[in-house]
Write an enzyme that holds these catalytic residues in place. Sequence first.
Site: not given
Length: 289
Positions: A243, A183, A149
């Site tokens: 998220e 994002t 990530e």
Amino acid sequence: MTTNPIGVHALVWVGDTGPDSLAYAIGKTKATGFDLLEISLHDSANLDVAAAREALRTAGLGVACSRGLAFDADVSSDDPAVVERGEKLLHDSLATTRELGGTHFTGALYSALGKYGRPLTEAGRRNVVAVLRRLAQEAGGHGMTLGLEICNRYETNVINTAADALRLADDIGEDNVLIHLDTYHMNIEEDDLVRPVREVGDRLGYVHIGENHRGYLGSGHLDFTAFFHALGDIGYQGPITFESFSSAVVMEGLSNDLAIWRNLWDDGEDLARHARAFIAGRLHTSRAR
């Protein structure tokens, strides 16, 4: 009809992973139409793995697990003892993911989650590569993938852009090490939301959708239309997980690490229903061109 599993982070529902909390999160995830629940393993000491696996199976939900590390268990450290502690945490977390029935283990697997006071050292980067190569080889033996990530500069000094992540994955050299775009972080570090998607291409393995302020999707300034069109252009069919964090739901430690100081929402169910419809709608329109 969408082909991507649409997920939601457990912190939309609850602030810990104790048995009652996770049962609640699983029930709400199912009721709001999601396909997958992402569980952060920062609270794994309280997780009843067998009960959670059965509840997920009964609900027909997929699961993914994520985590970052702590500064005293940081595989990007120059200190061998600190690296060893971090490597053990990663292997334990991989095992927990597998025991839950998941195949995606992702997050900031390469460093502590927090503000560093200096750049990554060459020795620290070598430690990251060596540790994650061993972890990837273990994961591969179980048919699992690792996600790198990409987080912003205030949460890691290891990888901040898609280009950074691709270089790290290349150095690790295992095919099951995939890229995880988010994002929220892309908004801080990338030039736009399109070029990184195309740059990563078929090495994209996991996606986090979050607003620039981590609140309701569409209430900020991110160009989600362009982002979803880019996902369509590369034919991405992996998980897309919503998220969002608010001080209304707090997991002690992780919430502090992520600087969740204010309420962006109070009603997790309303937030989640909105997010599910938002993501499904963008997926549909991106493929209707």
